[in-house]
Design an enzyme around this catalytic site. Structure first.
Site, mmCIF file in Angstrom:
data_model
loop_
_atom_site.group_PDB
_atom_site.id
_atom_site.type_symbol
_atom_site.label_atom_id
_atom_site.label_comp_id
_atom_site.label_asym_id
_atom_site.label_seq_id
_atom_site.Cartn_x
_atom_site.Cartn_y
_atom_site.Cartn_z
ATOM 1 N N HIS A 1 2.134 4.863 -15.542
ATOM 2 C CA HIS A 1 1.634 3.342 -14.948
ATOM 3 C C HIS A 1 0.378 3.479 -14.749
ATOM 4 C CE1 HIS A 1 3.810 5.283 -11.400
ATOM 5 N NE2 HIS A 1 2.835 4.545 -10.674
ATOM 6 N N LYS B 1 -4.596 4.038 -4.309
ATOM 7 C CA LYS B 1 -4.206 4.891 -3.799
ATOM 8 C C LYS B 1 -3.753 5.950 -5.448
ATOM 9 C CE LYS B 1 -0.237 2.001 -2.595
ATOM 10 N NZ LYS B 1 0.255 2.374 -3.977
ATOM 11 N N CYS C 1 6.620 0.986 -2.245
ATOM 12 C CA CYS C 1 5.205 1.309 -1.439
ATOM 13 C C CYS C 1 5.399 -0.100 -0.150
ATOM 14 C CB CYS C 1 4.554 0.870 -2.405
ATOM 15 S SG CYS C 1 4.459 1.602 -3.323
ATOM 16 N N ASP D 1 -3.173 0.497 -7.072
ATOM 17 C CA ASP D 1 -2.188 1.940 -7.547
ATOM 18 C C ASP D 1 -2.898 2.072 -8.683
ATOM 19 O OD1 ASP D 1 -0.158 3.274 -7.206
ATOM 20 O OD2 ASP D 1 1.027 3.312 -8.449
ATOM 21 N N HIS E 1 -3.950 5.351 -10.711
ATOM 22 C CA HIS E 1 -3.403 7.219 -11.416
ATOM 23 C C HIS E 1 -4.585 7.480 -12.083
ATOM 24 C CE1 HIS E 1 0.003 6.835 -8.846
ATOM 25 N NE2 HIS E 1 0.633 6.135 -9.327
ATOM 26 N N ASP F 1 -0.196 -3.306 -4.262
ATOM 27 C CA ASP F 1 -0.095 -3.390 -5.535
ATOM 28 C C ASP F 1 0.612 -4.665 -6.222
ATOM 29 O OD1 ASP F 1 -0.348 -0.705 -5.061
ATOM 30 O OD2 ASP F 1 1.821 0.151 -4.786
ATOM 31 N N HIS G 1 -0.550 12.290 -14.081
ATOM 32 C CA HIS G 1 -0.686 11.936 -12.554
ATOM 33 C C HIS G 1 0.933 12.957 -12.617
ATOM 34 C CE1 HIS G 1 0.407 10.741 -9.035
ATOM 35 N NE2 HIS G 1 -1.096 11.094 -8.759
#
Length: 230
Positions: free
Chosen positions: A109, A134, A183, A74, A76, A34, A80
């Site tokens: 984010h 993810k 993470c 990440d 999203h 990330d 989310h």
């Protein structure tokens, strides 16, 4: 070019301050977690000194010291489940119960296709073999590179990374990126559970807050993770 995306210079370079690696080989994989603008100072969900790791990771990727390189991202959708804005009147960094587990609520984010969700442009990602995206499911959060967080059935769905690494004969994984206490830590936990020898490149990680560092170290040590400090 990247080989695939999983959606679920000629002048000598001066080495930045970073860990010393021993035993890196074809059976190793570097997992860069990330490293995205939204996690940098000034970003939507800033990690403390997150930008300090960029030169070291850029240098490390340029050494081609690992058999394989994985990046996570990440990624999203809007609204989310992990966004505080999806649970009014709750505020960022509060927690709610979700599928029987505590869910931390974050500022919005890493929205899909946004500049904040891109792999950081200060790094040349051409050495990367695979990208694990993810947090793509609207109702399930995802911290670890290996498994999503708990879903409605009480299970943590796999991302496919463990199988991808095993198919390529990987025995050792080296972790860096953001955030150290979320993470990257969860990725370390799942790497151990999946049977990989796990190395944590501490100087090439940063936390949401340094207040968590003692707890993070204790957890890693309890799992037998090799913490590479220098």
């Amino acid at each position: 070019m990247h080989d695939e995306v999983i959606d679920e210079s000629p002048e000598p370079q001066t080495q930045p301050a970073m860990p010393t690696l021993e035993g890196s080989a074809a059976e190793s994989a570097l997992i860069v977690v990330d490293v995205q603008p939204d996690f940098m100072p000034g970003g939507a969900l800033a990690c403390t000194e997150g930008d300090a790791i960029l030169p070291g990771i850029e240098w490390l990727l340029g050494q081609h010291a690992f058999g394989h390189v994985v990046a996570t991202q990440d990624w999203h959708p809007t609204r989310h489940v992990s966004f505080a804005s999806s649970h009014p009147p709750h505020q960022p960094f509060e927690a709610i119960e979700h599928f029987g587990h505590s869910q931390t609520l974050w500022p919005d984010h890493c929205l899909q296709k946004s500049e904040g969700a891109a792999l950081h442009p200060a790094i040349d990602w051409s050495a990367c073999d695979v990208i694990i995206r993810k947090g793509t499911h609207p109702r399930i959060d995802s911290y670890s590179a290996f498994r999503n967080n708990v879903g409605p059935d009480g299970q943590r769905p796999a991302t496919g990374l463990a199988g991808w690494l095993r198919d390529r004969g990987v025995t050792d994984v080296y972790l860096c990126g953001l955030a150290r206490d979320v993470c990257v830590l969860w990725t370390a936990e799942d790497a151990v559970a999946a049977g990989f020898r796990t190395h944590f490149l501490w100087p090439l990680t940063r936390p949401v807050t340094f207040e968590t560092d003692d707890d993070t170290r204790q957890r890693l040590e309890s799992l037998g993770v090799v913490i590479v400090d220098e």
